[in-house]
Design an enzyme around this catalytic site. Structure first.
Site, mmCIF file in Angstrom:
data_model
loop_
_atom_site.group_PDB
_atom_site.id
_atom_site.type_symbol
_atom_site.label_atom_id
_atom_site.label_comp_id
_atom_site.label_asym_id
_atom_site.label_seq_id
_atom_site.Cartn_x
_atom_site.Cartn_y
_atom_site.Cartn_z
ATOM 1 N N ASP A 29 0.855 -1.188 0.000
ATOM 2 C CA ASP A 29 0.000 0.000 0.000
ATOM 3 C C ASP A 29 0.895 1.244 0.000
ATOM 4 O O ASP A 29 1.901 1.307 0.701
ATOM 5 C CB ASP A 29 -0.901 -0.014 1.237
ATOM 6 N N ASN A 86 -12.805 -3.205 2.596
ATOM 7 C CA ASN A 86 -13.740 -2.094 2.679
ATOM 8 C C ASN A 86 -14.649 -2.166 1.459
ATOM 9 O O ASN A 86 -14.160 -2.171 0.324
ATOM 10 C CB ASN A 86 -12.980 -0.761 2.709
ATOM 11 N N GLY A 92 -15.985 2.412 3.599
ATOM 12 C CA GLY A 92 -14.733 3.159 3.545
ATOM 13 C C GLY A 92 -13.894 2.861 2.318
ATOM 14 O O GLY A 92 -12.698 3.178 2.289
ATOM 15 N N GLN A 93 -14.501 2.268 1.296
ATOM 16 C CA GLN A 93 -13.739 1.939 0.081
ATOM 17 C C GLN A 93 -13.457 3.201 -0.720
ATOM 18 O O GLN A 93 -14.374 3.991 -0.988
ATOM 19 C CB GLN A 93 -14.528 0.936 -0.771
ATOM 20 N N HIS A 99 -10.135 -5.259 -3.362
ATOM 21 C CA HIS A 99 -8.812 -5.475 -2.751
ATOM 22 C C HIS A 99 -8.974 -5.841 -1.294
ATOM 23 O O HIS A 99 -9.914 -5.404 -0.625
ATOM 24 C CB HIS A 99 -7.916 -4.246 -2.904
ATOM 25 N N HIS A 101 -6.824 -5.732 2.288
ATOM 26 C CA HIS A 101 -5.661 -5.201 3.003
ATOM 27 C C HIS A 101 -5.134 -6.303 3.923
ATOM 28 O O HIS A 101 -5.900 -6.889 4.700
ATOM 29 C CB HIS A 101 -6.051 -4.018 3.885
HETATM 30 P P1 5GP Z 1 -9.636 1.378 0.394
HETATM 31 O O1 5GP Z 1 -9.838 2.645 1.186
HETATM 32 O O2 5GP Z 1 -10.317 1.484 -0.958
HETATM 33 O O3 5GP Z 1 -10.041 0.146 1.127
HETATM 34 O O4 5GP Z 1 -8.092 1.238 0.187
HETATM 35 C C1 5GP Z 1 -7.409 1.755 -0.906
HETATM 36 C C2 5GP Z 1 -5.943 1.684 -0.554
HETATM 37 O O5 5GP Z 1 -5.211 1.825 -1.734
HETATM 38 C C3 5GP Z 1 -5.477 2.792 0.395
HETATM 39 O O6 5GP Z 1 -4.920 2.197 1.551
HETATM 40 C C4 5GP Z 1 -4.452 3.563 -0.430
HETATM 41 O O7 5GP Z 1 -3.353 3.974 0.348
HETATM 42 C C5 5GP Z 1 -4.047 2.561 -1.483
HETATM 43 N N1 5GP Z 1 -3.687 3.123 -2.776
HETATM 44 C C6 5GP Z 1 -4.399 4.041 -3.498
HETATM 45 N N2 5GP Z 1 -3.788 4.302 -4.660
HETATM 46 C C7 5GP Z 1 -2.658 3.544 -4.683
HETATM 47 C C8 5GP Z 1 -1.608 3.386 -5.643
HETATM 48 O O8 5GP Z 1 -1.584 3.987 -6.707
HETATM 49 N N3 5GP Z 1 -0.603 2.517 -5.317
HETATM 50 C C9 5GP Z 1 -0.602 1.834 -4.136
HETATM 51 N N4 5GP Z 1 0.437 1.002 -3.920
HETATM 52 N N5 5GP Z 1 -1.575 1.935 -3.224
HETATM 53 C C10 5GP Z 1 -2.588 2.789 -3.486
#
Ligand code: 5GP
Ligand code: ZN
Length: 113
Positions: A29, A86, A92-93, A99, A101
């Site tokens: 991340d 999420n 919180g997505q 994906h 985490h």
């Molecule tokens: P969400 O909030 O959708 O569950 O998580 C998205 C995650 O993707 C966040 O933790 C954010 O830091 C990560 N993220 C967003 N854009 C990028 C990217 O371009 N590269 C990487 N490695 N992580 C990303």
């Protein structure tokens, strides 16, 4: 489609790969919330869990969790870790490509925010 994780999966964006097979990719991340914070994604674009076809659930979810198990071993997360998904706005997505985490390397708190 302008999807950042599709671009990572297609190697249009240079990203260090932690795990890969034909269907799954894992990478760090960019904004880590723990010493280990890895995202595990299907290469195929699926927006979120609710959008998963039954065939994708049956094929991809076991592969994702096998990848998580293998990465946890490789990253020495024997003391434990957390897996988070999420789903959509209230979950919180922020990136609309499915994906999971994988967070580890510290003690997690509960309840989440
Ligand atoms: P969400 O909030 O959708 O569950 O998580 C998205 C995650 O993707 C966040 O933790 C954010 O830091 C990560 N993220 C967003 N854009 C990028 C990217 O371009 N590269 C990487 N490695 N992580 C990303
Ligand atoms: Zn995508």
């Amino acid at each position: 489609m302008d999807c950042i994780f599709c671009k990572i999966a297609n190697r249009e964006i240079d990203t260090e790969v932690i795990f890969e097979n034909a269907e799954i990719l894992a990478f760090e991340d960019q904004n880590p919330q723990a010493p280990t914070h890895i995202l595990v994604i299907p290469k195929k674009h699926i927006s979120n869990i609710q959008e998963m076809a039954i065939e994708d659930q049956q094929q991809l979810l076991p592969e994702i969790f096998q990848a998580i198990q293998q990465i946890a071993d490789e990253k020495d997360l024997g003391k434990g870790y957390r897996v988070v998904n999420n789903c959509k706005h209230n979950g919180g997505q922020t990136v609309p490509h499915l994906h999971f985490h994988l967070l580890g390397g510290r003690v997690m708190q509960w309840p989440p925010g």
